[in-house]
Enzyme design. Structure first.
Site, PDB file in Angstrom:
ATOM      1  N   TYR A 101       0.859  -1.189   0.000  1.00  0.00           N
ATOM      2  CA  TYR A 101       0.000   0.000   0.000  1.00  0.00           C
ATOM      3  C   TYR A 101       0.888   1.227   0.000  1.00  0.00           C
ATOM      4  O   TYR A 101       1.815   1.328   0.819  1.00  0.00           O
ATOM      5  CB  TYR A 101      -0.889   0.015   1.256  1.00  0.00           C
ATOM      6  N   GLU A 185      -3.217   7.362  -4.367  1.00  0.00           N
ATOM      7  CA  GLU A 185      -3.170   6.130  -3.582  1.00  0.00           C
ATOM      8  C   GLU A 185      -3.060   4.933  -4.520  1.00  0.00           C
ATOM      9  O   GLU A 185      -3.730   4.885  -5.548  1.00  0.00           O
ATOM     10  CB  GLU A 185      -4.458   6.008  -2.748  1.00  0.00           C
TER      11      GLU A 185
END
Ligand code: GDP
Ligand code: MN
Length: 376
Positions: A101, A185
């Site tokens: 992530y 993101e």
């Protein structure tokens, strides 16, 4: 404003971040063609501006072009957390070895950006943070310094990401700065079985205050998902579509907002927000009325004007002129007050259009518009 995944993916690609080959469509038939071009097996991904698509059946593997067509047909039109799927992205499937992530997000309180990164990607980061907070690294970024190789190395090391992710971390920062984003993101950023780093999912939130220099999104329809909002924006109108039945036109954001409240107080729901500001009333009225009247949800229209710099007679004149070009199909309740209100009212009285009524107070006009919305 959030971008769709396929748009964010496009930005990543432009900035040199490796992404799977992919294409987007709103047609299941075309999905079959795209799958064929991508080699047959594809991942079919719902394009909606919400996360967690994987868990809700919005991300599915299709074994061949025929399956891609069938799966696309099932996903198109699906409802995911209140978002209707209008397009699917078909992507070349990737053999994942590890999921990470990474994100850059504006930390408003600190007046900085924050890198958030974890070697435990794939699931929602909030879940990881709740379960194992130590698995999520948070590194402040001085916006004046940005992210160069040393900083990117620091982020990767803090999160336990492999060194090959450093290049992506640097480029992701370039996306943030170059595209005027508030958030970028990647979840998951993956390492493939062949050791390649790829952004498998792409999320970008743009800063609306920078739209004046990122205007390509206006023409790509990313800003306005609603076709009426897009039409209004093309005419330079300050219009927001809501889901009620009373169309609202006013001058000044404050007056329009209180008009929404007063209409709601009368038991009706506003269908939109349209601020005509202080511009040329005839053009804006004609454009504004045509947008509002073409909204099938609208049952009545409330024009609420407090004349200041824009005088009421100019607004009344604008309405009358607008009637030359726009066929009035729904009742219009007009309340004019302030500068030149008496002359404005006289102009409308003289025009005597059967669908136009005047009211002297804002409350009275709102009640009338609400009544008309419920009876017509
Ligand atoms: P989200 O659920 O909305 O965040 O959608 P994602 O694009 O992140 O996809 C959800 C999950 O599907 C990812 O976390 C991956 O685990 C999986 N996934 C997506 N694309 C692929 C792929 O090409 N190959 C494999 N093996 N898994 C994938
Ligand atoms: Mn994801």
């Amino acid at each position: 404003m959030d971008l769709y995944e396929h748009q964010a993916r496009g930005l990543f690609e432009e900035h040199g971040i490796p992404v799977p080959r992919a294409d987007v469509t709103s047609s299941a038939k075309e999905a079959r063609e795209i799958a064929r071009r991508l080699g047959g097996r594809v991942v079919v991904k719902a394009q909606v501006k919400t996360g967690g698509r994987g868990k809700t059946g919005g991300v599915r593997l299709a074994a061949d072009p025929a399956a891609a067509e069938l799966t696309s047909r099932q996903i198109l039109g699906m409802d995911i957390k209140g978002h209707t799927v209008g397009k699917v992205m078909l992507a070349q499937p990737i053999d994942i070895e590890a999921e990470f992530y990474v994100a850059y997000v504006l930390d408003r309180a600190a007046g900085r950006f924050l890198a958030v990164a974890s070697a435990e990607g794939g699931t929602e980061i909030e879940e990881v943070a709740a379960r194992r907070p130590e698995a999520v690294a948070r590194i402040p970024i001085d916006p004046a310094e940005g992210v160069h190789s040393a900083k990117a190395g620091e982020i990767a090391a803090a999160a336990g990401l492999p060194p090959q992710t450093v290049d992506v971390l640097e480029r992701l920062w370039e996306v943030l700065v170059g595209e005027d984003a508030l958030l970028v993101e990647v979840n998951p950023l993956v390492r493939t079985e062949k050791g390649q780093i790829l952004a498998l999912d792409s999320k970008v939130t743009l800063d609306d205050n920078a739209r004046f220099r990122q205007n390509r999104w206006d023409t790509e329809g990313a800003v306005h998902d609603d076709p009426l909002e897009a039409a209004a924006a093309a005419k330079g109108l300050n219009y927001v579509k809501l889901d009620g039945e009373v169309g609202i036109i006013g001058n000044g954001a404050g007056l329009v907002m209180s008009t929404l409240d007063v209409v709601a107080g009368c038991g009706a729901r506003p269908a939109n927000f349209l601020d005509i500001g202080g511009g040329a009333p005839a053009r804006i009225m004609a454009d504004g009325l045509s947008v509002i009247l073409s909204d099938p949800d609208v049952k009545s229209v409330f024009v609420n004007v407090f004349g200041g710099i824009t005088a009421c007679d100019a607004v009344a004149d604008g309405i009358v002129r607008a009637l030359d070009g726009v066929r009035l199909t729904k009742p219009l309740v007009v309340r004019l007050d302030g500068n030149n209100a008496v002359r404005g009212r006289a102009i409308l009285d003289e025009r005597a259009h059967p669908l136009i009524q005047q009211a002297t107070t804002m409350d009275g006009a709102a009640r009338r518009a609400a009544q008309l919305a419920h009876t017509s």
